[in-house]
Scaffold this motif. Structure first.
Motif, PDB file in Angstrom:
ATOM      1  N   PRO A  40      64.275  20.229  -0.860  1.00 43.22           N
ATOM      2  CA  PRO A  40      64.132  21.011  -2.242  1.00 43.22           C
ATOM      3  C   PRO A  40      63.736  22.317  -1.693  1.00 43.22           C
ATOM      4  O   PRO A  40      63.994  23.285  -2.428  1.00 43.22           O
ATOM      5  CB  PRO A  40      62.873  20.254  -2.650  1.00 43.22           C
ATOM      6  CG  PRO A  40      63.020  18.714  -2.234  1.00 43.22           C
ATOM      7  CD  PRO A  40      63.685  18.714  -0.746  1.00 43.22           C
ATOM      8  N   ALA A  41      63.026  22.541  -0.640  1.00 43.48           N
ATOM      9  CA  ALA A  41      62.459  23.887  -0.311  1.00 43.48           C
ATOM     10  C   ALA A  41      63.841  24.903  -0.064  1.00 43.48           C
ATOM     11  O   ALA A  41      63.821  25.913  -0.457  1.00 43.48           O
ATOM     12  CB  ALA A  41      61.724  23.822   0.945  1.00 43.48           C
ATOM     13  N   LEU A  42      64.716  24.020   0.743  1.00 42.64           N
ATOM     14  CA  LEU A  42      65.924  25.051   0.898  1.00 42.64           C
ATOM     15  C   LEU A  42      66.699  25.132  -0.031  1.00 42.64           C
ATOM     16  O   LEU A  42      67.301  26.243  -0.385  1.00 42.64           O
ATOM     17  CB  LEU A  42      66.787  24.343   2.081  1.00 42.64           C
ATOM     18  CG  LEU A  42      66.162  24.285   3.412  1.00 42.64           C
ATOM     19  CD1 LEU A  42      67.339  23.416   4.353  1.00 42.64           C
ATOM     20  CD2 LEU A  42      65.900  25.714   3.883  1.00 42.64           C
ATOM     21  N   GLN A  43      66.646  24.199  -1.155  1.00 42.11           N
ATOM     22  CA  GLN A  43      67.516  24.239  -2.201  1.00 42.11           C
ATOM     23  C   GLN A  43      66.863  25.606  -3.153  1.00 42.11           C
ATOM     24  O   GLN A  43      67.790  26.373  -3.775  1.00 42.11           O
ATOM     25  CB  GLN A  43      67.500  23.143  -3.195  1.00 42.11           C
ATOM     26  CG  GLN A  43      68.273  21.891  -2.706  1.00 42.11           C
ATOM     27  CD  GLN A  43      67.962  20.762  -3.273  1.00 42.11           C
ATOM     28  OE1 GLN A  43      66.964  20.561  -4.342  1.00 42.11           O
ATOM     29  NE2 GLN A  43      69.085  19.734  -3.253  1.00 42.11           N
ATOM     30  N   GLN A  44      65.665  25.521  -3.301  1.00 43.49           N
ATOM     31  CA  GLN A  44      65.091  26.640  -4.007  1.00 43.49           C
ATOM     32  C   GLN A  44      65.331  27.930  -3.401  1.00 43.49           C
ATOM     33  O   GLN A  44      65.731  29.100  -4.112  1.00 43.49           O
ATOM     34  CB  GLN A  44      63.460  26.388  -3.911  1.00 43.49           C
ATOM     35  CG  GLN A  44      62.660  27.494  -4.961  1.00 43.49           C
ATOM     36  CD  GLN A  44      61.314  27.178  -4.993  1.00 43.49           C
ATOM     37  OE1 GLN A  44      60.945  26.242  -4.260  1.00 43.49           O
ATOM     38  NE2 GLN A  44      60.687  27.744  -5.905  1.00 43.49           N
ATOM     39  N   GLN A  45      65.105  28.247  -2.140  1.00 42.82           N
ATOM     40  CA  GLN A  45      65.554  29.571  -1.408  1.00 42.82           C
ATOM     41  C   GLN A  45      67.171  29.859  -1.701  1.00 42.82           C
ATOM     42  O   GLN A  45      67.395  31.074  -1.670  1.00 42.82           O
ATOM     43  CB  GLN A  45      65.276  29.297   0.171  1.00 42.82           C
ATOM     44  CG  GLN A  45      63.850  29.157   0.439  1.00 42.82           C
ATOM     45  CD  GLN A  45      63.514  28.749   1.982  1.00 42.82           C
ATOM     46  OE1 GLN A  45      64.318  28.753   2.678  1.00 42.82           O
ATOM     47  NE2 GLN A  45      62.230  28.352   2.040  1.00 42.82           N
ATOM     48  N   LEU A  46      67.887  28.731  -1.561  1.00 42.42           N
ATOM     49  CA  LEU A  46      69.390  29.049  -1.577  1.00 42.42           C
ATOM     50  C   LEU A  46      69.947  29.280  -3.118  1.00 42.42           C
ATOM     51  O   LEU A  46      71.216  29.609  -3.214  1.00 42.42           O
ATOM     52  CB  LEU A  46      70.271  28.172  -0.441  1.00 42.42           C
ATOM     53  CG  LEU A  46      69.619  28.105   0.681  1.00 42.42           C
ATOM     54  CD1 LEU A  46      70.409  26.799   1.359  1.00 42.42           C
ATOM     55  CD2 LEU A  46      69.959  29.453   1.314  1.00 42.42           C
ATOM     56  N   SER A  47      69.069  28.657  -3.957  1.00 40.76           N
ATOM     57  CA  SER A  47      69.733  28.683  -5.476  1.00 40.76           C
ATOM     58  C   SER A  47      70.328  29.815  -5.806  1.00 40.76           C
ATOM     59  O   SER A  47      71.446  29.959  -6.341  1.00 40.76           O
ATOM     60  CB  SER A  47      68.710  28.100  -6.168  1.00 40.76           C
ATOM     61  OG  SER A  47      67.671  29.047  -6.413  1.00 40.76           O
ATOM     62  N   ALA A  48      69.974  30.920  -5.643  1.00 38.77           N
ATOM     63  CA  ALA A  48      70.421  32.151  -6.035  1.00 38.77           C
ATOM     64  C   ALA A  48      71.706  32.681  -5.258  1.00 38.77           C
ATOM     65  O   ALA A  48      72.455  33.228  -5.715  1.00 38.77           O
ATOM     66  CB  ALA A  48      69.518  33.397  -5.852  1.00 38.77           C
TER      67      ALA A  48
END
Length: 211
Positions: free
Chosen positions: A88-96
């Motif tokens: 989840p932490a990486l998903q949030q960082q990479l979503s954009a």
């Protein structure tokens, strides 16, 4: 059940030896000091050099914004359509950067998998991964390409430093698997010819973020 005289004699000698332990003849040889020389440069540079020698691909990012830009550029350039990530932490960082290509299922059909790591070992150019991470055991080895996103505070000098920190982090609940991934998968079992990507990813990227 009776014990034979020969066996009893052996056990007697063992008991006697245990009751009178022999001192270590060369205590200095049991040294706790490292057998390797301390690196003459910063861990970031040492890791980048060793990792690159192992056919790894290293990218340094000064902040999260540059990470998003560099990663997005790489994915578009390579035309990777399915980017697998379950942290989840990486998903949030990479979503954009990769929102339209990010998937949480279908690892076997993905083009590339993105994970974090426990630590990076500068001396050997190794990525330290464990089953305690949210990506689990499979993510870093199943996809044909593995991208690891790490931060400078995760860099350690040697393997023993990584093991000590993992022990401190998990206390008495160590992960069931701790892996030291040193470059892409390779084997020379086939007619002594080096082949890359047989037992794991054929390409490994490390994006190191200054933090």
């Amino acid at each position: 059940m009776s014990i034979s005289p020969a066996k009893e004699n052996i056990l007697k000698k063992i008991r006697e030896a245990l009751s009178h332990p022999t001192a270590i003849p060369f205590p200095a040889s049991e040294g706790n000091a490292s057998v390797y020389k301390a690196p003459q440069q910063e861990n970031e540079i040492e890791f980048a050099e060793q990792f690159s020698k192992l056919q790894g691909r290293f990218v340094y990012c000064i902040n999260q914004q540059e990470l998003a830009f560099q990663l997005s550029s790489l994915i578009q350039k390579q035309d990777w359509q399915k980017v697998y990530c379950v942290e989840p932490a990486l998903q949030q960082q990479l979503s954009a950067a990769v929102a339209d290509r990010l998937v949480e299922t279908g690892l076997k059909d993905s083009d590339v998998a993105i994970t974090g790591c426990e630590f990076l070992v500068a001396r050997t150019g190794s990525i330290v991964l464990s089953a305690g991470q949210q990506s689990g055991r499979n993510t870093s080895v199943y996809a044909p390409i593995h991208i690891c996103i790490a931060y400078t505070h995760q860099l350690v000098t040697d393997v023993k430093d990584a093991l000590t920190l993992i022990k401190d982090k998990y206390q008495d609940k160590l992960p069931s698997l701790i892996t030291f991934a040193t470059g892409p998968s390779r084997t020379a079992d086939i007619e002594k010819t080096l082949v890359v990507g047989v037992h794991g990813p054929r390409e490994v990227y490390v994006f190191l973020v200054d933090a």
